[in-house]
Design a protein around this motif. Structure first.
Motif, PDB file in Angstrom:
ATOM      1  N   GLY A  63       0.781  -1.224   0.000  1.00  5.54           N
ATOM      2  CA  GLY A  63       0.000   0.000   0.000  1.00  5.54           C
ATOM      3  C   GLY A  63       0.815   1.277   0.000  1.00  5.54           C
ATOM      4  N   LYS A  64       0.126   2.349   0.292  1.00  2.98           N
ATOM      5  CA  LYS A  64       0.700   3.691   0.246  1.00  2.98           C
ATOM      6  C   LYS A  64       1.425   4.048   1.541  1.00  2.98           C
ATOM      7  CE  LYS A  64      -2.752   5.558  -2.896  1.00  2.98           C
ATOM      8  NZ  LYS A  64      -2.051   6.340  -3.898  1.00  2.98           N
ATOM      9  N   ILE A  65       2.170   5.146   1.479  1.00  2.00           N
ATOM     10  CA  ILE A  65       2.761   5.739   2.672  1.00  2.00           C
ATOM     11  C   ILE A  65       1.642   6.551   3.315  1.00  2.00           C
ATOM     12  CG2 ILE A  65       4.523   7.300   3.562  1.00  2.00           C
ATOM     13  CD1 ILE A  65       6.054   6.768   0.896  1.00  2.00           C
ATOM     14  N   GLY A  66       1.330   6.257   4.544  1.00  2.00           N
ATOM     15  CA  GLY A  66       0.189   6.907   5.172  1.00  2.00           C
ATOM     16  C   GLY A  66       0.456   7.357   6.588  1.00  2.00           C
ATOM     17  N   PRO A  67      -0.488   8.144   7.125  1.00  2.00           N
ATOM     18  CA  PRO A  67      -0.342   8.659   8.477  1.00  2.00           C
ATOM     19  C   PRO A  67      -0.477   7.560   9.514  1.00  2.00           C
ATOM     20  CG  PRO A  67      -2.506   9.201   7.632  1.00  2.00           C
ATOM     21  CD  PRO A  67      -1.746   8.566   6.507  1.00  2.00           C
ATOM     22  N   LYS A  68       0.206   7.769  10.628  1.00  6.70           N
ATOM     23  CA  LYS A  68       0.072   6.848  11.754  1.00  6.70           C
ATOM     24  C   LYS A  68       0.091   7.648  13.042  1.00  6.70           C
ATOM     25  CE  LYS A  68       4.960   6.093  12.429  1.00  6.70           C
ATOM     26  NZ  LYS A  68       6.000   5.185  12.799  1.00  6.70           N
ATOM     27  N   LEU A  69      -0.801   7.289  13.921  1.00  2.04           N
ATOM     28  CA  LEU A  69      -0.847   7.826  15.274  1.00  2.04           C
ATOM     29  C   LEU A  69      -1.179   6.657  16.196  1.00  2.04           C
ATOM     30  CD1 LEU A  69      -3.026  11.089  15.149  1.00  2.04           C
ATOM     31  CD2 LEU A  69      -0.716  10.927  16.022  1.00  2.04           C
ATOM     32  N   TYR A  88      -5.467   3.514  20.898  1.00  3.74           N
ATOM     33  CA  TYR A  88      -6.057   3.830  19.597  1.00  3.74           C
ATOM     34  C   TYR A  88      -4.955   3.916  18.559  1.00  3.74           C
ATOM     35  CZ  TYR A  88     -10.052   4.805  22.473  1.00  3.74           C
ATOM     36  OH  TYR A  88     -11.083   4.671  23.372  1.00  3.74           O
ATOM     37  N   LYS A  89      -5.174   3.265  17.438  1.00 15.47           N
ATOM     38  CA  LYS A  89      -4.198   3.267  16.344  1.00 15.47           C
ATOM     39  C   LYS A  89      -4.906   3.813  15.115  1.00 15.47           C
ATOM     40  CE  LYS A  89      -0.273   1.288  14.528  1.00 15.47           C
ATOM     41  NZ  LYS A  89       0.937   1.955  14.915  1.00 15.47           N
ATOM     42  N   TYR A  90      -4.390   4.900  14.595  1.00 16.07           N
ATOM     43  CA  TYR A  90      -4.880   5.547  13.371  1.00 16.07           C
ATOM     44  C   TYR A  90      -3.846   5.218  12.311  1.00 16.07           C
ATOM     45  CZ  TYR A  90      -5.754   9.789  10.430  1.00 16.07           C
ATOM     46  OH  TYR A  90      -5.999  10.689   9.427  1.00 16.07           O
ATOM     47  N   ASP A  91      -4.203   4.345  11.383  1.00 19.88           N
ATOM     48  CA  ASP A  91      -3.231   3.820  10.424  1.00 19.88           C
ATOM     49  C   ASP A  91      -3.994   3.285   9.221  1.00 19.88           C
ATOM     50  OD1 ASP A  91      -1.393   1.740   9.186  1.00 19.88           O
ATOM     51  OD2 ASP A  91      -0.088   2.495  10.784  1.00 19.88           O
ATOM     52  N   MET A  92      -3.432   3.474   8.043  1.00 23.51           N
ATOM     53  CA  MET A  92      -4.107   3.045   6.817  1.00 23.51           C
ATOM     54  C   MET A  92      -4.199   1.531   6.694  1.00 23.51           C
ATOM     55  SD  MET A  92      -2.847   5.845   4.003  1.00 23.51           S
ATOM     56  CE  MET A  92      -4.308   5.826   2.974  1.00 23.51           C
ATOM     57  N   TYR A  93      -3.193   0.822   7.185  1.00 23.53           N
ATOM     58  CA  TYR A  93      -3.133  -0.612   6.907  1.00 23.53           C
ATOM     59  C   TYR A  93      -2.843  -1.508   8.102  1.00 23.53           C
ATOM     60  CZ  TYR A  93      -2.609   1.422   2.273  1.00 23.53           C
ATOM     61  OH  TYR A  93      -2.791   2.161   1.130  1.00 23.53           O
ATOM     62  N   TRP A  99      -6.272  -3.346  20.149  1.00 24.89           N
ATOM     63  CA  TRP A  99      -6.330  -1.895  20.101  1.00 24.89           C
ATOM     64  C   TRP A  99      -7.515  -1.482  19.242  1.00 24.89           C
ATOM     65  CZ3 TRP A  99      -0.602  -0.310  18.757  1.00 24.89           C
ATOM     66  CH2 TRP A  99       0.219  -0.632  19.837  1.00 24.89           C
ATOM     67  N   THR A 100      -7.990  -0.269  19.418  1.00 20.82           N
ATOM     68  CA  THR A 100      -9.051   0.261  18.575  1.00 20.82           C
ATOM     69  C   THR A 100      -8.413   0.858  17.327  1.00 20.82           C
ATOM     70  OG1 THR A 100     -10.475   0.691  20.472  1.00 20.82           O
ATOM     71  CG2 THR A 100     -10.938   1.929  18.443  1.00 20.82           C
ATOM     72  N   MET A 101      -8.794   0.328  16.168  1.00 21.23           N
ATOM     73  CA  MET A 101      -8.221   0.768  14.893  1.00 21.23           C
ATOM     74  C   MET A 101      -9.113   1.825  14.246  1.00 21.23           C
ATOM     75  SD  MET A 101      -5.457  -0.967  14.713  1.00 21.23           S
ATOM     76  CE  MET A 101      -5.003  -0.370  13.103  1.00 21.23           C
ATOM     77  N   LEU A 102      -8.495   2.871  13.755  1.00 21.17           N
ATOM     78  CA  LEU A 102      -9.184   3.929  13.014  1.00 21.17           C
ATOM     79  C   LEU A 102      -8.431   4.121  11.700  1.00 21.17           C
ATOM     80  CD1 LEU A 102      -9.538   6.324  16.044  1.00 21.17           C
ATOM     81  CD2 LEU A 102     -11.359   4.977  15.033  1.00 21.17           C
TER      82      LEU A 102
END
Length: 148
Positions: A63-69, A88-93, A99-102
Motif C-alpha cells: 500500500g501507500k505511505i500513510g499517516p500513523k498515530l 487507539y491506532k490511526y493507520d491506513m493498513y 487496540w481500537t483501529m481507526l
C-alpha cells in the motif's frame, strides 16, 4: 533536504494540545463535564491521561505511505486508580489485535517519500483528522462505559 518534522514546523501542529481539546470537546458534546487542565471551573471527579506513542508517516509492506498515530488513553479516579483504558491506532493498513483501529481517508496516502515531503500541509491535515477521530472515539467509549 529538510525532514518531514522540519517541514511541518511552520504549520503550528501541536498534537498533545490538539488531542486534549479534541477529547474534552467530544466529551462535552456527549454531556460529560470535561475541561482541559488549567481551565477547570470546578473540582474534577476523574482525570483522562494520554500518551502519544508514535506520530508520523510510514509505508507498510503493502500500500501507500500513510499517516500513523498511536495513542494510549486512560481514565483515572482522583486517587489515581485506573478506571478505564484503551489504545487507539490511526493507520491506513496496520492490523493490531487488542487496540481500537481507526482508518484515515485514502486521500492522505502517498506513493513516494518525495510526495510526503512535498506536501506538509496534507501531512498536518491527516494528523489533525486522526486527532479528531481519536478524540471522538475516546468520548464515545468513555460515555458508553459511563452508561454501563
Amino acid at each position: 533536504n529538510p525532514t518531514l518534522s522540519e517541514r511541518v514546523t511552520g504549520l503550528n501542529l501541536r498534537l498533545g494540545d490538539e488531542l486534549a481539546h479534541a477529547i474534552a470537546d467530544a466529551l462535552t458534546a456527549k454531556g460529560v463535564n470535561a475541561f482541559v487542565a488549567g481551565k477547570v471551573p470546578a473540582p474534577p471527579t476523574a482525570r483522562v491521561g494520554f500518551e502519544i506513542e508514535e506520530a508520523g508517516y510510514e509505508r507498510r509492506a503493502w500500500g501507500k505511505i500513510g499517516p500513523k498515530l498511536t495513542v494510549r488513553v486512560r481514565l483515572y479516579d482522583l486517587a489515581g486508580e485506573r478506571l478505564w483504558g484503551d489504545t487507539y491506532k490511526y493507520d491506513m493498513y496496520a492490523q493490531t489485535l487488542g487496540w481500537t483501529m481507526l482508518r484515515p481517508p485514502e486521500e492522505y496516502g502517498f506513493d513516494e517519500p518525495e510526495e510526503v515531503l512535498a506536501h506538509p500541509d496534507v501531512v498536518v491535515a491527516a494528523l489533525r483528522t486522526g486527532i479528531q477521530m481519536i478524540g471522538a472515539r475516546v468520548a464515545e467509549d468513555i460515555a458508553s462505559d459511563l452508561d454501563d
